[in-house]
Each structure stands twice: as C-alpha cells, then as structure tokens.
Design a protein around this motif. Structure first.
Motif, PDB file in Angstrom:
ATOM      1  N   HIS A 151     -17.746  19.723 110.554  1.00  0.00           N
ATOM      2  CA  HIS A 151     -17.296  20.615 109.491  1.00  0.00           C
ATOM      3  C   HIS A 151     -16.736  21.884 110.104  1.00  0.00           C
ATOM      4  O   HIS A 151     -17.076  22.263 111.227  1.00  0.00           O
TER       5      HIS A 151
ATOM      6  N   SER B 280     -11.663  26.441 106.817  1.00  0.00           N
ATOM      7  CA  SER B 280     -10.221  26.616 106.708  1.00  0.00           C
ATOM      8  C   SER B 280      -9.921  28.028 106.219  1.00  0.00           C
ATOM      9  O   SER B 280     -10.267  28.388 105.088  1.00  0.00           O
TER      10      SER B 280
ATOM     11  N   ASN C 172      -7.297  27.791 103.213  1.00  0.00           N
ATOM     12  CA  ASN C 172      -7.896  27.363 101.941  1.00  0.00           C
ATOM     13  C   ASN C 172      -9.108  28.198 101.553  1.00  0.00           C
ATOM     14  O   ASN C 172      -9.583  28.102 100.416  1.00  0.00           O
TER      15      ASN C 172
ATOM     16  N   THR D 236     -15.022  25.747 103.325  1.00  0.00           N
ATOM     17  CA  THR D 236     -15.495  24.805 104.331  1.00  0.00           C
ATOM     18  C   THR D 236     -14.870  23.432 104.081  1.00  0.00           C
ATOM     19  O   THR D 236     -14.752  22.993 102.935  1.00  0.00           O
ATOM     20  N   VAL D 237     -14.447  22.792 105.160  1.00  0.00           N
ATOM     21  CA  VAL D 237     -13.909  21.436 105.095  1.00  0.00           C
ATOM     22  C   VAL D 237     -14.734  20.552 106.023  1.00  0.00           C
ATOM     23  O   VAL D 237     -15.397  21.043 106.945  1.00  0.00           O
ATOM     24  N   SER D 238     -14.697  19.252 105.801  1.00  0.00           N
ATOM     25  CA  SER D 238     -15.494  18.338 106.623  1.00  0.00           C
ATOM     26  C   SER D 238     -14.707  17.064 106.902  1.00  0.00           C
ATOM     27  O   SER D 238     -13.693  16.780 106.259  1.00  0.00           O
TER      28      SER D 238
ATOM     29  N   LEU E 267     -10.161  14.038 107.886  1.00  0.00           N
ATOM     30  CA  LEU E 267     -10.829  14.858 106.896  1.00  0.00           C
ATOM     31  C   LEU E 267     -11.351  14.011 105.738  1.00  0.00           C
ATOM     32  O   LEU E 267     -10.762  12.982 105.382  1.00  0.00           O
TER      33      LEU E 267
ATOM     34  N   TYR F 228     -10.132  17.075 101.000  1.00  0.00           N
ATOM     35  CA  TYR F 228     -10.008  18.206 101.918  1.00  0.00           C
ATOM     36  C   TYR F 228      -8.704  18.106 102.705  1.00  0.00           C
ATOM     37  O   TYR F 228      -8.288  17.012 103.100  1.00  0.00           O
ATOM     38  N   THR F 229      -8.079  19.244 102.941  1.00  0.00           N
ATOM     39  CA  THR F 229      -6.905  19.321 103.804  1.00  0.00           C
ATOM     40  C   THR F 229      -6.997  20.581 104.644  1.00  0.00           C
ATOM     41  O   THR F 229      -7.785  21.488 104.364  1.00  0.00           O
ATOM     42  N   ILE F 230      -6.199  20.621 105.712  1.00  0.00           N
ATOM     43  CA  ILE F 230      -6.019  21.838 106.494  1.00  0.00           C
ATOM     44  C   ILE F 230      -4.529  22.130 106.565  1.00  0.00           C
ATOM     45  O   ILE F 230      -3.702  21.241 106.378  1.00  0.00           O
TER      46      ILE F 230
ATOM     47  N   THR G 257      -4.329  15.790 106.684  1.00  0.00           N
ATOM     48  CA  THR G 257      -5.589  15.069 106.512  1.00  0.00           C
ATOM     49  C   THR G 257      -6.188  14.630 107.844  1.00  0.00           C
ATOM     50  O   THR G 257      -7.278  14.057 107.869  1.00  0.00           O
TER      51      THR G 257
END
Length: 216
Positions: A123, A126, A129, A132-134, A151, A155-157, A187
């Motif tokens: 995790h 970002s 965004n 938290t992303v995972s 991802l 979720y995206t970055i 992704t």
C-alpha cells in the motif's frame, strides 16, 4: 498527510521519506526525475517546495544536492532502472521534524536483483488522489524496472505520484514508484526496490509521524 506532495523545477512528485548517512544531517528522498525538474538536470539553485493540503500553500522545503539515474538491465545478474535523488532541508523544517522521524525497516519479502515474492500486498499514498492506494506484486512485463504492482480494483495512480513509497502489510519499505503503465489513471506501478536505493549508499531511512502538526 499534510506534506507529501513536492515540486521541483516544474515537476510534481511524492516525498518518499527522509534519509541520513550516519551523521546528523537529514535529507529528503524522492525520484531523480522529480527532483531534477522538467529539464532532467539537477540545478542546485532550484528550490524544492512542499504542498500543505490544509492551507493550500506551497512552501520552500530545501534544495536538491545529488541524485542517480541509471537505465538498468534486467538480464542475468542485472537490475532495473535506478532513479532517486536527495535534497537538503531548510533549517526551519529540520527543527519541526527532527523529533518525529521514525526509522522504517526494509521489507523482508523483497530482495535485490528481482528476487521477490509475487502476490505480496502493498500500500502507498497517492499525493495526486490524496488517498491510500493498495495492490499486489505481480509477475508482469517489468519494462526494465525491478518490480511491478497491480493496483487493486477502483484504485489508480497518476502522473505526479512518482516517488511514492510502497509498504508491505507491516508498514516496512518495499519500493519507490517511478512510472505507471499509462500517464493518467494507471493501474500498474513500475518501481525500484528500496533496498537498491538504501543499502549500497549507506542510507538510513525514516518517515515523519506527525503530518498534522508539521507545517503551519
């Protein structure tokens, strides 16, 4: 997460954390291609700024002092792209953070030269965004990077998340995010192992634990 987004020479990215080399000096750490700005050259006069989400202000944080970029080679005995730089920190910020830096360990799920465990949960945060992303480490086409993270759904970055730190379930450091499979709504995250940044260069790694009170 009041101060995780940084700006240098027109390039936005994420603050990975802080490092020291055994002396009393603390430096900021992020990707070379972030701290070298849009022209890709470290300019010692460029100011690294940090964004305070609460106040909406960019504040002078320090100056880039050195970095390494290597294209890498994933053949036998090779390793992926190495892309990191460090920057000095303004004395006023040093005084605010010095007592709240917590050493962060390297994940024991990872190794050097791409010997890593697939499907490890990771995790990160970002900065674009602002959440938290995972994801999971996957056996994908690495495109000359050490590691790929798929991802999790929804979720995206984004462009501007370079430098983001991926952590494992124990919050130990795994890898630095360097690029996505697309520039927007990516992704897949392509990364450099933190062990390749820290160990060969004698860095100790820290994270700041009190984001709410760091900047006024």
């Amino acid at each position: 997460m009041n101060f995780k987004r940084i700006l240098s020479g027109g390039e936005v990215g994420a603050l990975t954390g802080f490092v020291s080399r055994g002396d009393s000096n603390i430096y900021g750490l992020s990707a070379f291609h972030v701290l070298s700005g849009t022209n890709g050259i470290i300019d010692f006069e460029d100011i690294v700024q940090v964004y305070n989400i609460t106040t909406g202000r960019w504040l002078n944080f320090g100056k880039t002092i050195e970095g390494i970029y290597s294209k890498g080679y994933l053949g036998t005995g090779g390793a992926g792209i190495l892309d990191f730089a460090i920057f000095s920190i303004e004395n006023s910020f040093k005084d605010r953070i010095k007592n709240a830096l917590k050493p962060t360990k390297l994940s024991n799920s990872m190794g050097i030269n791409n010997h890593f465990s697939e499907n490890v949960y990771v995790h990160g945060y970002s900065v674009i965004n602002e959440k938290t992303v995972s994801g999971r480490i996957r056996n994908l086409d690495l495109n000359n990077y050490d590691l790929a993270v798929q991802l999790d759904e929804d979720y995206t970055i984004e462009r501007g998340d370079s430098g983001m730190l991926w952590r494992d379930s124990n919050n130990n450091a795994v890898a630095m995010h360097l690029a996505g499979n697309t520039s927007d709504y990516a992704t897949i995250s392509y990364c450099c192992l933190m062990s390749r940044i820290l160990n060969p260069y004698g860095f100790n790694f820290y994270e700041y634990q009190d984001y709410e009170n760091a900047i006024v």
